[in-house]
Design a protein around this motif. Structure first.
Motif, PDB file in Angstrom:
ATOM      1  N   ILE A 148       0.851  -1.188   0.000  1.00 32.71           N
ATOM      2  CA  ILE A 148       0.000   0.000   0.000  1.00 32.71           C
ATOM      3  C   ILE A 148       0.891   1.245   0.000  1.00 32.71           C
ATOM      4  N   GLY A 149       0.842   1.986  -1.090  1.00 31.68           N
ATOM      5  CA  GLY A 149       1.528   3.263  -1.169  1.00 31.68           C
ATOM      6  C   GLY A 149       0.554   4.396  -0.921  1.00 31.68           C
ATOM      7  N   GLU A 150       1.039   5.606  -1.090  1.00 27.63           N
ATOM      8  CA  GLU A 150       0.198   6.764  -0.797  1.00 27.63           C
ATOM      9  C   GLU A 150      -1.061   6.802  -1.662  1.00 27.63           C
ATOM     10  N   ALA A 151      -0.927   6.484  -2.969  1.00 29.24           N
ATOM     11  CA  ALA A 151      -2.077   6.547  -3.876  1.00 29.24           C
ATOM     12  C   ALA A 151      -3.160   5.550  -3.453  1.00 29.24           C
ATOM     13  N   LYS A 152      -2.746   4.335  -3.084  1.00 32.40           N
ATOM     14  CA  LYS A 152      -3.719   3.321  -2.656  1.00 32.40           C
ATOM     15  C   LYS A 152      -4.351   3.701  -1.321  1.00 32.40           C
TER      16      LYS A 152
END
Length: 229
Positions: A79-83
């Motif tokens: 999970i990155g910032e966009a997700k």
């Protein structure tokens, strides 16, 4: 040790997007719905497994998930910032939907109601258009669909399309509506033939044809009111 399958390698019955398309959103678990939003997991786990783990840490409570911060969500591998932003946006939309009332569907159970609904859409047209109004058994609008533009001879309106849309929408009642730019509301022979063709198709499919309304600016003609259905 066997190599781990990705979601794309699962049976189509188990893939979240395909499952939603074929069975509807109710058939999916919360983890599967969230997996659709994030699209992919990590090299160690699929998107569904990642969402199951995340939900497990939230006691399987979506409200608790919505209280997590972007930083906390980014602490999960995959999970990155966009997700993280996508997940929080979805949770916020869920809260906002809960606060809003369900949209009231117009009651189109009378010729006047149908005319009042369609007149604003047709009053300035300089060509003929035909629309089908699809309703549930309480005469509440499901969908209004334009089926012809520039003339409504019986060959211009495909009755099969009308029936297809009615079935796809689970409509049990329908009305046909078209305009006369000339301002003359009286039906033509083509109007009569089209009415009969649609009525016969509705009878075959056990759909109640409520009316065929001819809309003019300030007046209308109703086949139902005239006892012609």
């Amino acid at each position: 040790m066997s190599e781990k399958l990705t979601i794309a390698q699962w049976s189509s019955d188990d893939q979240p997007r395909e499952k939603l398309r074929d069975l509807g959103p109710d058939a999916l678990s919360n983890a599967e719905l969230l997996a659709i939003l994030i699209g992919s997991g990590s090299t160690k786990e699929t998107a569904v497994e990642l969402m199951k783990r995340l939900l497990g840490d939230c006691n399987n409570n979506l409200n608790t998930l919505g209280k997590k911060t972007i930083r906390e969500l980014c602490g999960y591998n995959g999970i990155g910032e966009a997700k993280a932003i996508t997940l929080l946006a979805a949770c916020e939309l869920g809260k906002r939907r809960q606060r809003e009332k369900a949209e009231e569907r117009p009651d189109l159970g009378s010729p006047t109601a149908i005319y009042n609904y369609m007149h604003p859409r047709m009053q300035d047209l300089d060509v003929e258009e035909a629309w089908v109004i699809l309703m549930n058994q309480r005469y509440r609008l499901i969908r209004a669909l334009r089926i012809s533009h520039g003339g409504i001879s019986e060959t211009a309106v495909d009755v099969r399309i009308i029936m297809k849309e009615a079935l796809l929408c689970n409509a049990t009642v329908m009305a046909l509506v078209h305009n006369h730019p000339s301002g003359q509301a009286h039906p033509s022979r083509d109007d009569d033939r089209l009415t009969q063709r649609v009525k016969q198709a509705c009878d075959t499919m056990r759909i109640y044809m409520l009316d065929h309304i001819i809309v003019c600016d300030g007046a209308y003609y109703s086949y139902n009111e005239q006892g012609r259905l």
